[in-house]
Design an enzyme around this catalytic site. Structure first.
Site, PDB file in Angstrom:
ATOM      1  CG  HIS A 119      52.509 -15.107  48.224  1.00  0.00           C
ATOM      2  ND1 HIS A 119      53.644 -15.031  47.992  1.00  0.00           N
ATOM      3  CD2 HIS A 119      51.801 -15.337  47.146  1.00  0.00           C
ATOM      4  CE1 HIS A 119      53.550 -14.944  46.072  1.00  0.00           C
ATOM      5  NE2 HIS A 119      52.245 -14.992  46.387  1.00  0.00           N
ATOM      6  CB  CYS A 145      59.452   5.093  44.844  1.00  0.00           C
ATOM      7  SG  CYS A 145      59.292   3.053  44.296  1.00  0.00           S
ATOM      8  NE  ARG A 195      59.681  -0.866  44.601  1.00  0.00           N
ATOM      9  CZ  ARG A 195      58.775  -2.135  44.866  1.00  0.00           C
ATOM     10  NH1 ARG A 195      59.744  -3.610  44.939  1.00  0.00           N
ATOM     11  NH2 ARG A 195      57.939  -2.530  44.696  1.00  0.00           N
ATOM     12  CE1 TYR A 205      57.434   1.750  40.572  1.00  0.00           C
ATOM     13  CE2 TYR A 205      57.669  -0.504  39.096  1.00  0.00           C
ATOM     14  CZ  TYR A 205      57.733   0.206  40.402  1.00  0.00           C
ATOM     15  OH  TYR A 205      58.836  -0.270  41.345  1.00  0.00           O
TER      16      TYR A 205
HETATM   17  C1  HEM Z   1      50.666 -11.753  44.078  1.00  0.00           C
HETATM   18  C2  HEM Z   1      48.778 -15.448  45.410  1.00  0.00           C
HETATM   19  C3  HEM Z   1      51.854 -18.679  44.002  1.00  0.00           C
HETATM   20  C4  HEM Z   1      54.578 -14.418  42.641  1.00  0.00           C
HETATM   21  C5  HEM Z   1      50.358 -12.566  45.215  1.00  0.00           C
HETATM   22  C6  HEM Z   1      48.877 -11.800  45.530  1.00  0.00           C
HETATM   23  C7  HEM Z   1      48.147 -12.714  46.240  1.00  0.00           C
HETATM   24  C8  HEM Z   1      48.742 -14.505  45.476  1.00  0.00           C
HETATM   25  C9  HEM Z   1      46.764 -13.102  46.715  1.00  0.00           C
HETATM   26  C10 HEM Z   1      48.521 -10.006  46.262  1.00  0.00           C
HETATM   27  C11 HEM Z   1      48.652 -10.233  47.490  1.00  0.00           C
HETATM   28  C12 HEM Z   1      48.971  -8.939  47.617  1.00  0.00           C
HETATM   29  O1  HEM Z   1      49.389  -7.650  46.947  1.00  0.00           O
HETATM   30  O2  HEM Z   1      48.222  -8.466  48.709  1.00  0.00           O
HETATM   31  C13 HEM Z   1      49.209 -16.861  45.598  1.00  0.00           C
HETATM   32  C14 HEM Z   1      48.597 -18.165  45.365  1.00  0.00           C
HETATM   33  C15 HEM Z   1      49.653 -19.090  44.976  1.00  0.00           C
HETATM   34  C16 HEM Z   1      50.509 -17.610  44.606  1.00  0.00           C
HETATM   35  C17 HEM Z   1      47.419 -18.478  45.826  1.00  0.00           C
HETATM   36  C18 HEM Z   1      49.659 -20.521  44.929  1.00  0.00           C
HETATM   37  C19 HEM Z   1      48.706 -21.097  44.806  1.00  0.00           C
HETATM   38  C20 HEM Z   1      52.905 -17.557  43.583  1.00  0.00           C
HETATM   39  C21 HEM Z   1      54.178 -18.081  42.947  1.00  0.00           C
HETATM   40  C22 HEM Z   1      54.498 -17.153  42.703  1.00  0.00           C
HETATM   41  C23 HEM Z   1      54.007 -15.436  43.054  1.00  0.00           C
HETATM   42  C24 HEM Z   1      54.632 -19.256  42.515  1.00  0.00           C
HETATM   43  C25 HEM Z   1      56.645 -16.672  42.359  1.00  0.00           C
HETATM   44  C26 HEM Z   1      57.345 -18.117  41.563  1.00  0.00           C
HETATM   45  C27 HEM Z   1      54.193 -13.778  43.316  1.00  0.00           C
HETATM   46  C28 HEM Z   1      53.892 -11.912  42.761  1.00  0.00           C
HETATM   47  C29 HEM Z   1      53.589 -11.407  43.392  1.00  0.00           C
HETATM   48  C30 HEM Z   1      52.390 -12.041  43.854  1.00  0.00           C
HETATM   49  C31 HEM Z   1      55.941 -11.722  42.441  1.00  0.00           C
HETATM   50  C32 HEM Z   1      53.350  -9.412  44.004  1.00  0.00           C
HETATM   51  C33 HEM Z   1      52.579  -9.226  42.987  1.00  0.00           C
HETATM   52  C34 HEM Z   1      52.594  -7.369  42.344  1.00  0.00           C
HETATM   53  O3  HEM Z   1      51.980  -7.199  43.149  1.00  0.00           O
HETATM   54  O4  HEM Z   1      53.809  -6.956  42.224  1.00  0.00           O
HETATM   55  N1  HEM Z   1      50.357 -14.135  45.153  1.00  0.00           N
HETATM   56  N2  HEM Z   1      50.410 -16.538  44.827  1.00  0.00           N
HETATM   57  N3  HEM Z   1      52.395 -15.889  43.764  1.00  0.00           N
HETATM   58  N4  HEM Z   1      52.402 -13.563  43.562  1.00  0.00           N
HETATM   59 FE1  HEM Z   1      50.958 -14.893  44.617  1.00  0.00          FE
HETATM   60  N1  MTE Z   2      66.788  -1.834  39.186  1.00  0.00           N
HETATM   61  C1  MTE Z   2      66.360  -3.179  39.548  1.00  0.00           C
HETATM   62  N2  MTE Z   2      68.388  -3.591  38.752  1.00  0.00           N
HETATM   63  N3  MTE Z   2      66.085  -3.751  40.692  1.00  0.00           N
HETATM   64  C2  MTE Z   2      64.881  -3.288  40.939  1.00  0.00           C
HETATM   65  O1  MTE Z   2      64.012  -3.436  42.458  1.00  0.00           O
HETATM   66  N4  MTE Z   2      64.464  -0.670  41.819  1.00  0.00           N
HETATM   67  C3  MTE Z   2      63.394   0.384  41.071  1.00  0.00           C
HETATM   68  C4  MTE Z   2      65.191   0.610  41.103  1.00  0.00           C
HETATM   69  N5  MTE Z   2      66.062  -0.074  39.947  1.00  0.00           N
HETATM   70  C5  MTE Z   2      64.885  -2.047  40.849  1.00  0.00           C
HETATM   71  C6  MTE Z   2      65.892  -1.513  40.818  1.00  0.00           C
HETATM   72  C7  MTE Z   2      62.615   1.156  41.714  1.00  0.00           C
HETATM   73  S1  MTE Z   2      61.113   0.981  41.755  1.00  0.00           S
HETATM   74  C8  MTE Z   2      63.794   2.014  42.115  1.00  0.00           C
HETATM   75  S2  MTE Z   2      62.726   2.966  43.062  1.00  0.00           S
HETATM   76  C9  MTE Z   2      65.011   2.552  42.252  1.00  0.00           C
HETATM   77  O2  MTE Z   2      65.819   1.855  41.662  1.00  0.00           O
HETATM   78  C10 MTE Z   2      65.416   2.413  43.604  1.00  0.00           C
HETATM   79  O3  MTE Z   2      66.855   2.744  44.063  1.00  0.00           O
HETATM   80  P1  MTE Z   2      67.133   2.444  44.934  1.00  0.00           P
HETATM   81  O4  MTE Z   2      67.048   1.061  45.719  1.00  0.00           O
HETATM   82  O5  MTE Z   2      68.900   3.404  44.842  1.00  0.00           O
HETATM   83  O6  MTE Z   2      67.075   4.126  45.852  1.00  0.00           O
HETATM   84 MO    MO Z   3      60.317   2.358  42.579  1.00  0.00          MO
END
Ligand code: HEM
Ligand code: MTE
Ligand code: MO
Length: 467
Positions: A65, A186, A139, A322
């Protein structure tokens, strides 16, 4: 000029349900994000954790963020300011969930600090056939749990009529110890080349999200058999849960097919050693899964629970990430259920020396790199071109001898070749061939996908030749 609306903390807190609308704060600003909840890339349930309160504690966990486009997006939803008395001073930042992460090697190229994601620089990556533990790419999706080896327990859910197991580290060591050299890659390795074609969502890995170690531990099949599991008629999956979890208490999870888990020849390990040492914390201390030939995401670290289920793990990383898609699929049209989860990876190779943009000596050039294929398919050849793919020479392969169909580890390779006189630049290209005669695609665009996974096109490096 209108003065901004001033809200109290209590007013904000009363907007934490869909019926009232969803408000959040950042610093002194108040936002009504009701409309955004279902559009949140990280999922509605994660955003809802912050409903009615400050974003800071959650955004401290997800540094994704801290980017201008995220702030701009949030700004659109601003409705006013917090009462000064209610504003959390920024110095009062909530405790950093990553404060307890281990110290890392300074040579690692960091792609994200929180959670920690880093790769070794190319010239160190192929310096050793076995990657030294401190240089092994990392990772992490979450903070690194700090687990006590004495109280650590692995829960293995038993088969119907079998028995569930609760194994200490010593219990696990009583199973026959098995050692395998395995390359872990990865799915996002070389993603940066995909994002050059078109934007993708994910960490900008270069060629270093791959490393090789000698892993030792109990075989998963031995442990599953002790819990009464056997190959079933119907398809089944072995689901793994890590002990790292997000603020919802959701653990990292993934699964592999039961048939692979029970096959002694597949060498799937519950590893407690990496290169002769206890696993480093970043790599899953005290126990992780190692699934030779399979994408890194299934090698679950900090393993807490193993169960056998009729369906794949319900985890976000198994179902909503994935997976590969056609270049025409975008975030509006993607249907994650329509694609299988990535398991075995395709054939891969990359040049680690020289580096793109470097100037090399005239006379002779040395090209180095790695090659690997998923599913135990041995690399049988690496072709190198110095002229952009017009002519090719076979590189010399080295590293451990590999059993066919059980080639779990990479080959490193090298080519020493004369530089044609008068040549001002070289377009160096490499491509590997595996034992099934799978080859890498020549360009990135036709394999581009919105998540930037499975990036395995010919690797290209452009260098100048010193006059
Ligand atoms: C990803 C906005 C609240 C967890 C993102 C992304 C945006 C965003 C735009 C994509 C970013 C990118 O990949 O460039 C927002 C806004 C929030 C908010 C505007 C509040 C209004 C939260 C909260 C959490 C959270 C409270 C956790 C408790 C995540 C996670 C991702 C993410 C884990 C990554 C998803 C991924 O790519 O795997 N958020 N977020 N966000 N957000 Fe938020
Ligand atoms: N296991 C747990 N519990 N949490 C994680 O975030 N990441 C995964 C895997 N196992 C992950 C995980 C991913 S996406 C990859 S590529 C490998 O762990 C990376 O292992 P390394 O950090 O030992 O290279
Ligand atoms: Mo990964």
């Amino acid at each position: 000029q209108e003065s901004p609306h001033i809200y109290s903390k209590e007013e904000v807190r009363s907007h934490s349900r869909p019926e009232t609308g969803i408000w959040v704060t950042l610093g002194s600003e108040v936002f009504d994000v009701t409309e955004f909840v279902d559009l949140h890339p990280g999922g509605a349930s994660k955003l809802m954790l912050a409903a009615g309160g400050p974003l800071e504690p959650f955004w401290a966990l997800y540094a994704v963020h801290n980017q201008p486009h995220v702030r701009e997006l949030l700004a659109q939803y601003k409705i006013g300011e917090l009462h000064p008395e209610d504003t959390t001073p920024s110095t009062l930042e909530t405790s950093n969930p990553y404060a307890d992460d281990p110290v890392r090697h300074p040579a690692l190229k960091v792609n994200s600090q929180r959670p920690f994601n880093a790769e070794p620089p190319p010239e160190l990556l192929t310096e050793n056939y076995i990657t030294p533990n401190p240089l092994f790419f990392t990772r992490n999706h979450l903070p690194v749990p700090n687990l006590d080896p004495d109280t650590y327990r692995l829960h293995v859910v038993g088969a119907p009529g079998g028995q569930s197991l609760c194994l200490s580290l010593d219990d696990l060591r009583k199973f026959p110890k098995h050692e395998v050299t395995v390359t872990l890659q990865c799915a996002g390795n070389r993603r940066s080349e995909m994002s050059q074609v078109k934007e993708v969502k994910g960490l900008e890995w270069n060629t270093g999200a791959i490393s090789t170690a000698r892993w030792a531990g109990a075989r998963l099949c031995d442990v599953l058999v002790q819990a009464g599991h056997q190959l079933s008629e119907a398809e089944a999956h072995v689901c793994f849960e890590g002990l790292d979890s997000d603020p919802t208490g959701t653990a990292y999870g993934a699964s592999i097919p039961l048939a692979r888990a029970l096959d002694p020849a597949a060498d799937v390990l519950l590893a407690y050693e990496m290169n002769g040492e206890p696993l480093p914390r970043d790599h899953g201390f005290p126990v992780r899964v190692v699934v030779p030939g399979v994408v890194g995401a299934r090698h679950v670290k900090w393993l807490g629970r193993v169960s056998v289920q009729p369906e794949e793990s319900g985890s976000h990383w198994q179902r909503r990430d994935y997976k590969g898609f056609s270049p025409s699929v975008d975030w509006d049209t993607v249907d994650f259920d329509s694609a299988p989860s990535i398991q075995e990876l395709p054939v891969q190779s990359a040049i680690t020396e020289p580096r793109d943009g470097e100037t090399v000596e005239s006379g002779e050039v040395t090209v180095k790199g790695y090659a690997w294929s998923g599913g135990g398919r041995a690399v049988i050849r690496v072709d190198v071109s110095l002229d952009g793919g017009l002519t090719w020479q076979a590189a010399e392969l080295y590293g451990e001898e590999q059993c066919p169909r059980k080639a779990w580890a990479w080959r490193l390779w090298q080519l020493q070749a004369p530089v044609p006189a008068g040549q001002k630049e070289l377009h160096i290209v490499c491509k590997a061939v595996d034992e099934s005669y799978n080859v890498q695609p020549d360009t990135v665009a036709p394999i581009w996908n919105l998540r930037g996974v499975l990036s395995n096109a010919w690797h290209r490096v452009h260098v100048r030749v010193a006059p």
